[in-house]
Scaffold this motif. Structure first.
Motif, PDB file in Angstrom:
ATOM      1  N   ALA A  81       1.798   1.830  -3.334  1.00 55.96           N
ATOM      2  CA  ALA A  81       1.083   0.729  -2.676  1.00 55.96           C
ATOM      3  C   ALA A  81      -0.410   0.768  -2.987  1.00 55.96           C
TER       4      ALA A  81
ATOM      5  N   TYR B 199      -1.201  -2.475  -5.053  1.00 58.53           N
ATOM      6  CA  TYR B 199      -1.793  -3.471  -4.157  1.00 58.53           C
ATOM      7  C   TYR B 199      -3.215  -3.114  -3.714  1.00 58.53           C
TER       8      TYR B 199
ATOM      9  N   VAL C 170       4.531  -4.648   2.282  1.00 60.84           N
ATOM     10  CA  VAL C 170       3.381  -5.510   1.997  1.00 60.84           C
ATOM     11  C   VAL C 170       3.646  -6.946   2.437  1.00 60.84           C
TER      12      VAL C 170
END
Length: 488
Positions: free
Chosen positions: A157, A161, A398
């Motif tokens: 992540a 992201y 997410v």
């Protein structure tokens, strides 16, 4: 040298102390600043008192600050280290308790399986908040060192992201190497050379050399089976070694919950585990251990503070990667370790987007991974099953897509070996509702989940698991430690 290190989740007191003393074993680092941050003011003050004592006793100029304002701690930091457990032991208890109602017995529950997936759902939104702060207020080009589990999901992540330079760090490889060196009769783990590759908590010793001599499967199996302790504690791990041909980094308990074969029936669980310590397969073992450790530290804090007055001994520097990585980056003294990074071809037979754990070298130019590693096919197949679960779990965390979350749990190897799709759907609803305060991304999904639970059709059971132990009291722990000391 003068730079700033921020430690998030510094209230993980024992681990923070270890990182701190390790880093100060590097002579060039005595002038740096440690900025501690945690949600718990109480824990922050305890760890700051300990670190201040270390600084004072060693007559160091090192600066230690502590604040619950995370952004302030990260401001200007060159390195940010995360040791967080979002939801603490309260949420962790649900990670173990609720799956047991559906027949899913976990030892640790912090990597995949039902507990590890929900742990990731809690952590990932917070990890992305850390990344936002790093991008906005840390020193330009700051590096994020993630120690928090679930390692692969958090690191995935943060890279995909969070858009931050991230490396995931674990000590499973080092501990596995220490075991292998011991059973082979080495005087020191330094006599053992190895290549260990795979994914976090499913990393495999694909090449072993003792004093330059290659160690094969048969010799390693014989050595483990002859060991008076490991032959009993690591029965499952040895069985995997026999079948796969290579040894896994993870303990009996950890490894058992990543595979679909050993924990799917209660009678099988008791056949393969060992109850001499939590890590060998006990139901909810790490939850019990973590609870006892927290209680013990609270009670014995004066003794911990007193021990902080001892001089820092570089000879006792631990094998945790963080201090060695910082030393390599800052001084150009080369360090070889095993790191969690995005694959991108490092391991030839694992997906490019996966977070893998494999050898690399650190110097002033960064972390440089050894590319072109190919792991045995059975190891790759096992890793890919977990990678697929991790990928869906990250994307669900997410997006807040509860249907994708359920599919991730359904595809988990152990969950799939135990539970039906209908049971998985209800279990995930129950876990999301129970942990709602730590799952803001699922706010819109909660009303429907609660409605489904009010009309639940799947029968559950009140089950403690195949091998559960009660949390011991401080008095019991103290008596046990005294008995061990007397025996020695």
């Amino acid at each position: 040298m003068s730079f700033k290190i921020a430690i998030i989740g510094a209230g993980s007191i024992g681990f923070t102390k270890k990182l701190f003393t390790d880093i100060l074993c590097v002579p060039e680092f005595k002038d740096i600043e440690f900025a501690l941050t945690d949600l718990s003011e109480h824990n922050l003050q305890m760890i700051k008192a300990i670190l201040d004592k270390i600084v004072e006793s060693n007559n160091l100029p090192t600066k230690v600050t502590a604040t619950t304002d995370r952004r302030k701690a990260i401001e200007g930091a060159r390195y940010v280290i995360s040791c967080v457990r979002v939801g603490g032991l309260e949420a962790y208890a649900d990670d173990i308790r609720i799956p047991l109602k559906y027949g899913i017995d976990q030892c640790v529950g912090d990597t995949i399986c039902a507990g590890g997936i929900l742990y990731g759902q809690r952590n990932i939104p917070v990890i992305l908040d850390f990344c936002k702060d790093i991008r906005e207020v840390a020193e330009p080009g700051a590096k994020f060192l993630n120690y928090a589990n679930p390692m692969a999901m958090n690191t995935w992540a943060a890279i995909e992201y969070g858009k931050v330079d991230t490396v995931g760090l674990c000590h499973g490889v080092q501990h596995g190497a220490e075991q292998i060196a011991e059973v082979l009769g080495a005087k020191s783990v330094k006599e053992l050379d190895y290549i260990c590759s795979g994914i976090n908590h499913q990393t495999w010793f694909v090449d072993l050399r003792l004093n330059g001599r290659k160690i094969g499967k048969d010799e390693l199996v014989a050595a483990f089976e002859a060991h008076p302790v490991y032959s009993q504690q690591e029965k499952l791990r040895i069985d995997v070694l026999k079948r796969f041909g290579v040894y896994s980094t993870e303990s009996n308990g950890h490894l058992s919950e990543y595979l679909p074969w050993y924990r799917k029936r209660p009678e099988e669980i008791t056949k393969w585990i060992d109850m001499s310590d939590w890590i060998h397969g006990e139901t909810g073992g790490y939850l019990r251990h973590s609870t006892e450790t927290r209680n013990w530290f609270e009670t014995e804090f004066p003794q911990f503070l007193e021990s902080a007055s001892k001089p820092i001994d570089p000879a006792k520097r631990s094998n945790e990667h963080a201090s060695h990585i910082l030393e390599g980056l800052e001084t150009n003294r080369v360090y070889r370790g095993h790191f969690n990074v995005k694959n991108n071809g490092v391991i030839t037979n694992l997906p490019a987007d996966a977070i893998i754990e494999s050898p690399g070298f650190v110097d002033r130019f960064g972390i440089n991974m050894v590319s072109g590693v190919t792991i045995p096919e059975a190891c790759a197949a096992t890793c890919i099953s977990s990678i697929n679960v991790q990928r869906m779990s990250v994307h669900a965390a997410v997006s807040g897509d509860i249907d994708l979350l359920k599919l991730a749990v359904l595809h988990d190897p152990l969950v799939g070996a135990v539970a039906t799709p209908e049971e998985v759907w209800q279990m995930v609803d129950e876990m999301v509702v129970a942990q709602a305060r730590w799952l803001p991304q699922y706010a819109d999904a909660l009303p429907a989940a609660r409605e489904r639970l009010s009309q639940a059709k799947v029968k559950t059971r009140d089950w403690a698991g195949a091998a559960r132990r009660n949390v011991r009291s401080i008095e019991e722990l103290r008596a046990e430690k005294a008995a061990i000391k007397q025996a020695v």
